[in-house]
Design a protein around this motif. Structure first.
Motif, PDB file in Angstrom:
ATOM      1  N   THR A  62       7.888  51.593  19.036  1.00 54.27           N
ATOM      2  CA  THR A  62       8.689  50.537  18.405  1.00 54.27           C
ATOM      3  C   THR A  62      10.123  51.007  18.194  1.00 54.27           C
ATOM      4  OG1 THR A  62       6.759  49.548  17.353  1.00 54.27           O
ATOM      5  CG2 THR A  62       8.899  49.073  16.355  1.00 54.27           C
ATOM      6  N   LEU A  63      10.301  52.230  17.719  1.00 55.85           N
ATOM      7  CA  LEU A  63      11.636  52.779  17.508  1.00 55.85           C
ATOM      8  C   LEU A  63      12.411  52.878  18.819  1.00 55.85           C
ATOM      9  CD1 LEU A  63      12.785  55.441  15.174  1.00 55.85           C
ATOM     10  CD2 LEU A  63      13.093  55.958  17.576  1.00 55.85           C
ATOM     11  N   LEU A  64      11.733  53.252  19.895  1.00 58.12           N
ATOM     12  CA  LEU A  64      12.390  53.407  21.199  1.00 58.12           C
ATOM     13  C   LEU A  64      12.943  52.086  21.725  1.00 58.12           C
ATOM     14  CD1 LEU A  64       9.888  55.858  22.908  1.00 58.12           C
ATOM     15  CD2 LEU A  64      12.193  56.400  22.072  1.00 58.12           C
ATOM     16  N   LYS A  65      12.401  50.975  21.273  1.00 59.40           N
ATOM     17  CA  LYS A  65      12.896  49.666  21.718  1.00 59.40           C
ATOM     18  C   LYS A  65      14.335  49.422  21.282  1.00 59.40           C
ATOM     19  CE  LYS A  65       8.375  47.544  22.003  1.00 59.40           C
ATOM     20  NZ  LYS A  65       7.455  46.556  21.463  1.00 59.40           N
ATOM     21  N   ASP A  66      14.828  50.214  20.309  1.00 60.67           N
ATOM     22  CA  ASP A  66      16.207  50.078  19.842  1.00 60.67           C
ATOM     23  C   ASP A  66      17.193  50.937  20.635  1.00 60.67           C
ATOM     24  OD1 ASP A  66      15.521  48.253  17.852  1.00 60.67           O
ATOM     25  OD2 ASP A  66      15.165  49.831  16.374  1.00 60.67           O
ATOM     26  N   ASP A  67      16.678  51.790  21.513  1.00 61.66           N
ATOM     27  CA  ASP A  67      17.563  52.617  22.351  1.00 61.66           C
ATOM     28  C   ASP A  67      18.350  51.687  23.272  1.00 61.66           C
ATOM     29  OD1 ASP A  67      18.785  54.307  24.200  1.00 61.66           O
ATOM     30  OD2 ASP A  67      16.967  55.442  24.616  1.00 61.66           O
ATOM     31  N   PRO A  68      19.674  51.792  23.300  1.00 55.25           N
ATOM     32  CA  PRO A  68      20.462  50.917  24.177  1.00 55.25           C
ATOM     33  C   PRO A  68      20.014  50.927  25.637  1.00 55.25           C
ATOM     34  CG  PRO A  68      21.900  51.991  22.626  1.00 55.25           C
ATOM     35  CD  PRO A  68      20.529  52.617  22.448  1.00 55.25           C
ATOM     36  N   PHE A  69      19.498  52.035  26.126  1.00 54.34           N
ATOM     37  CA  PHE A  69      19.004  52.053  27.505  1.00 54.34           C
ATOM     38  C   PHE A  69      17.837  51.084  27.668  1.00 54.34           C
ATOM     39  CE2 PHE A  69      20.433  56.644  28.734  1.00 54.34           C
ATOM     40  CZ  PHE A  69      21.751  56.230  28.792  1.00 54.34           C
ATOM     41  N   GLN A  70      16.981  50.996  26.644  1.00 51.54           N
ATOM     42  CA  GLN A  70      15.851  50.073  26.723  1.00 51.54           C
ATOM     43  C   GLN A  70      16.295  48.643  26.415  1.00 51.54           C
ATOM     44  OE1 GLN A  70      11.603  49.688  24.664  1.00 51.54           O
ATOM     45  NE2 GLN A  70      11.844  51.550  25.851  1.00 51.54           N
ATOM     46  N   VAL A  71      17.176  48.488  25.440  1.00 52.31           N
ATOM     47  CA  VAL A  71      17.681  47.159  25.075  1.00 52.31           C
ATOM     48  C   VAL A  71      18.285  46.459  26.289  1.00 52.31           C
ATOM     49  CG1 VAL A  71      19.468  45.956  23.737  1.00 52.31           C
ATOM     50  CG2 VAL A  71      18.063  47.719  22.646  1.00 52.31           C
ATOM     51  N   HIS A  72      18.986  47.219  27.124  1.00 51.92           N
ATOM     52  CA  HIS A  72      19.680  46.651  28.279  1.00 51.92           C
ATOM     53  C   HIS A  72      18.887  46.776  29.585  1.00 51.92           C
ATOM     54  CE1 HIS A  72      23.231  45.805  25.925  1.00 51.92           C
ATOM     55  NE2 HIS A  72      23.080  46.989  25.367  1.00 51.92           N
ATOM     56  N   GLY A  73      17.599  47.151  29.493  1.00 49.98           N
ATOM     57  CA  GLY A  73      16.737  47.197  30.670  1.00 49.98           C
ATOM     58  C   GLY A  73      17.153  48.227  31.702  1.00 49.98           C
ATOM     59  N   LEU A  74      17.619  49.378  31.237  1.00 47.32           N
ATOM     60  CA  LEU A  74      18.120  50.408  32.142  1.00 47.32           C
ATOM     61  C   LEU A  74      17.124  51.517  32.446  1.00 47.32           C
ATOM     62  CD1 LEU A  74      21.673  50.824  30.579  1.00 47.32           C
ATOM     63  CD2 LEU A  74      21.000  49.400  32.526  1.00 47.32           C
ATOM     64  N   ALA A  75      16.034  51.574  31.681  1.00 46.06           N
ATOM     65  CA  ALA A  75      15.113  52.702  31.832  1.00 46.06           C
ATOM     66  C   ALA A  75      13.701  52.324  31.399  1.00 46.06           C
ATOM     67  CB  ALA A  75      15.618  53.885  31.003  1.00 46.06           C
ATOM     68  N   ASP A  76      12.754  53.085  31.931  1.00 44.96           N
ATOM     69  CA  ASP A  76      11.358  53.012  31.501  1.00 44.96           C
ATOM     70  C   ASP A  76      11.067  54.226  30.633  1.00 44.96           C
ATOM     71  OD1 ASP A  76      10.740  50.662  32.907  1.00 44.96           O
ATOM     72  OD2 ASP A  76      10.213  51.777  34.719  1.00 44.96           O
ATOM     73  N   TYR A  77      10.129  54.081  29.699  1.00 42.64           N
ATOM     74  CA  TYR A  77       9.803  55.138  28.754  1.00 42.64           C
ATOM     75  C   TYR A  77       8.316  55.454  28.829  1.00 42.64           C
ATOM     76  CZ  TYR A  77      14.346  54.139  26.760  1.00 42.64           C
ATOM     77  OH  TYR A  77      15.689  53.972  26.590  1.00 42.64           O
TER      78      TYR A  77
END
Length: 95
Positions: A62-77
């Motif tokens: 849930t916390l990782l969803k706030d990472d700008p890379f994830q917010v902007h669809g730039l990366a998979d985790y």
């Protein structure tokens, strides 16, 4: 503890456009003590986070969803949880 593998899914130019925001987000969690280490892979195809124990995998996701890379669809985790059986004594507080 957790290892988070971040894999870029967009061209490096798109990553670089959000890197300052991503690093500011990282700084918050490093300062809080949650993230033990963070940095880019070599070669730069993604990044790695080492995250302390104390929360659940779901809370971390849930916390990782706030990472700008994830917010902007730039990366998979990928979040991998593990129990450190052996570690340097300097890391005792993180286990």
């Amino acid at each position: 503890m957790f290892i988070v593998t971040i894999t870029y899914t967009q061209p490096i130019e798109a990553i670089e456009a959000k890197t300052v925001e991503h690093r500011e987000w990282l700084d918050i969690h490093v300062a809080s003590g949650l993230f033990i280490a963070a940095g880019p892979m070599v070669p730069r195809t993604g990044g790695i986070l080492v995250v302390r124990s104390g929360g659940t995998k779901e809370e971390l996701e849930t916390l990782l969803k706030d990472d700008p890379f994830q917010v902007h669809g730039l990366a998979d985790y990928t979040v991998t949880e593990f129990k450190a059986g052996k570690f340097n004594p300097a890391l005792t507080e993180f286990a």
